[in-house]
Design a protein around this motif. Sequence first.
Motif, short mmCIF file in Angstrom:
data_model
loop_
_atom_site.label_atom_id
_atom_site.label_comp_id
_atom_site.label_asym_id
_atom_site.label_seq_id
_atom_site.Cartn_x
_atom_site.Cartn_y
_atom_site.Cartn_z
N UNK A 38 37.06 73.30 -26.13
CA UNK A 38 37.35 74.16 -24.91
C UNK A 38 38.12 73.16 -24.44
N UNK A 39 39.13 73.35 -23.34
CA UNK A 39 40.14 72.11 -22.85
C UNK A 39 39.19 71.09 -21.44
N UNK A 40 38.84 70.19 -21.08
CA UNK A 40 38.62 69.86 -19.98
C UNK A 40 39.20 70.02 -19.27
N UNK A 41 39.50 70.40 -18.26
CA UNK A 41 40.93 69.39 -17.17
C UNK A 41 40.30 69.02 -15.62
N UNK A 42 38.58 69.03 -15.74
CA UNK A 42 38.61 68.30 -14.74
C UNK A 42 37.15 67.57 -14.92
N UNK A 43 36.64 67.16 -13.64
CA UNK A 43 35.37 66.50 -14.11
C UNK A 43 35.20 66.43 -12.15
N UNK A 44 34.47 67.08 -11.88
CA UNK A 44 33.36 67.16 -10.77
C UNK A 44 31.88 66.16 -10.37
N UNK A 45 31.34 65.18 -9.10
CA UNK A 45 30.40 64.49 -9.57
C UNK A 45 29.27 65.23 -8.25
N UNK A 46 28.12 64.62 -7.95
CA UNK A 46 27.73 64.82 -6.68
C UNK A 46 26.24 63.66 -7.08
N UNK A 47 26.60 62.58 -6.77
CA UNK A 47 25.13 61.93 -7.43
C UNK A 47 24.46 61.72 -5.56
N UNK A 48 23.41 61.51 -6.22
CA UNK A 48 22.50 60.87 -5.34
C UNK A 48 22.33 61.69 -4.23
N UNK A 49 22.76 63.24 -4.67
CA UNK A 49 22.18 64.18 -4.20
C UNK A 49 21.57 65.75 -4.68
N UNK A 50 20.13 65.97 -3.51
CA UNK A 50 19.10 66.39 -3.41
C UNK A 50 19.67 68.29 -3.97
N UNK A 51 19.00 69.05 -5.61
CA UNK A 51 19.46 70.16 -5.00
C UNK A 51 18.87 70.84 -4.13
N UNK A 52 17.80 70.69 -4.15
CA UNK A 52 16.56 71.15 -2.86
C UNK A 52 16.56 71.51 -1.21
N UNK A 53 16.97 70.16 -1.30
CA UNK A 53 17.52 70.04 0.44
C UNK A 53 19.51 70.85 0.29
N UNK A 54 20.08 70.01 -0.93
CA UNK A 54 21.29 70.70 -0.29
C UNK A 54 21.68 71.84 -1.15
N UNK A 55 21.78 72.75 -0.51
CA UNK A 55 22.99 74.09 -1.72
C UNK A 55 24.26 73.47 -1.62
N UNK A 56 24.32 73.87 -2.86
CA UNK A 56 25.36 73.70 -3.89
C UNK A 56 27.18 73.52 -2.40
N UNK A 57 27.63 74.31 -1.57
CA UNK A 57 28.10 74.64 -0.73
C UNK A 57 28.63 73.37 0.33
N UNK A 58 27.30 73.12 0.77
CA UNK A 58 27.73 71.49 1.27
C UNK A 58 27.46 69.81 0.87
N UNK A 59 27.85 70.17 -0.38
CA UNK A 59 27.83 69.11 -1.79
C UNK A 59 29.39 68.85 -1.34
N UNK A 60 29.36 67.38 -1.47
CA UNK A 60 31.71 67.38 -1.34
C UNK A 60 32.02 67.54 -2.90
#
Length: 494
Positions: A38-60
């Motif tokens: 497969x071809x990797x075309x991009x990478x996105x990161x949320x560092x220091x973000x709790x999944x319990x307190x922050x739904x995916x749509x609220x992460x940068x």
Amino acid sequence: MTSKRVVLYARLSTSSDESVSIERQLEAGRDYCRAKGWEVIGEHVDDGVSASANAPEHRRGWQALLNRPRGSFDVVLIWKVDRLARKVIDFLHADEALQAKGAAVASVSDPIDMSTATGRAFATMLAVFAEMEAEAIRARVKAARRALVKAGRVPGGAAPFGYYNAPNPDGPGKVVAKDPDTIGFVTQAAARVLRGDSMNSVAAYLDEVAPRTGRKNSAAYWTITVTKRMLQNPILAGMTAHNPGNTGKQRGTEVLRDETGMPIIREDLAILSIEEHRALTARLAVSEPYTTPNPSYLAGLVWCGHCNRRMYRNAKSMNGKKVRVFQCQGKEGCGQQVTNLESIVEKTFLDRFGSLPMMRLERRGSDRDLAEVHHQISDTLARMSEDGADDDALLERLQALKSLRSKAPEPDRFEPILDQTVAEWWQTDRREALLSYFTGVRLTRGKGGRNFDPTRLTLIETRRIRIDPTVVPMDDPDAIAAAIRESKRSPEET
């Protein structure tokens, strides 16, 4: 093998867990894609973000991923399902958002296939287990935190200003202790607020003696908000803030309590009594009107003897100098004015009362304890009326407090304590000393000039009952009753 366009997504709550570090998650994703072709075309990161307190749509990082054009990628590859979400509903919402983009979720460690009904059901089950794991972690953390707090140890975080985290002399971990270098500034700031100083002046005082240099992620100066927050901390009264379950940005108002429902007080941390701290927080809760930088202790206490109107202090120029004058203002005012009124009232008052001893009433310990029990009962009843209150826990506390009240001893009598003269108290708090005898002063018009005519000034007698302890024997109830009757017959003005 059909090549797929892949976007890698990695998330980490804290940066201390090397086993699932951001770089290891991304590296595992790259290896997985190479093996699949497969071809990797991009990478996105949320560092220091709790999944319990922050739904995916609220992460940068996740928001940036979803901002990619529809059809520009086929797969979002994660290390494990719990890197995307720790709640089933969050996982399903994230999958729905990806479907709208024409993409699907894949995992390096979990064999999920979102293209089939069976695969989607299996992925949902993995999300269920991730949520269960998150709940278990949360319960363990809360239990451990409460155990640390009850043991007097620091559960984490920086200590409040005026305190520091010291090594625990009785075992592992750290405990909060007074910082000898800064606790005096906190004491002085609290005293200034209690005596009526403006919050601006208190913040300016702290900026002068304890600049907020080198503090990360905080205000660079002692703003009014920062100063109030510091003084509202219950640690000033020796209490420990304890608000389990509070996820808001505002500090909760609950404190650690014993089995009777009463707050646990650490005398080694307290700089105020619980009553003083309650008065302090009440004072901080009141919004301040604009005040002059040099307020007069007579503000609001001066009345015109002709118009029966309150006289206000203003700045005026006289003989080329700026002076402060009290004046009867307005269209209905007579316009009379006087300078240096503070000095005139001080001399008049101290000449008459300065040598008298001040009497204060000292409450015995059982009185204070019983009064505090009554306050805690009232506070508990008020909390029970709030939305979302834990009624079971509050009811249990209420029953414990009522049991404690039933066992409290009868209140002891108040005892008079003579420890300073009126003149000595005047130096500490002029306004309060004056108000202990009078409600204000009244001025009438008279001849102007350098020599003030003392007959123009009248001290307005307070309606309070006053007893001179040098004349009335305080251990004789009949003498006290007679003095009270005589005090009630005294004229209103003197």
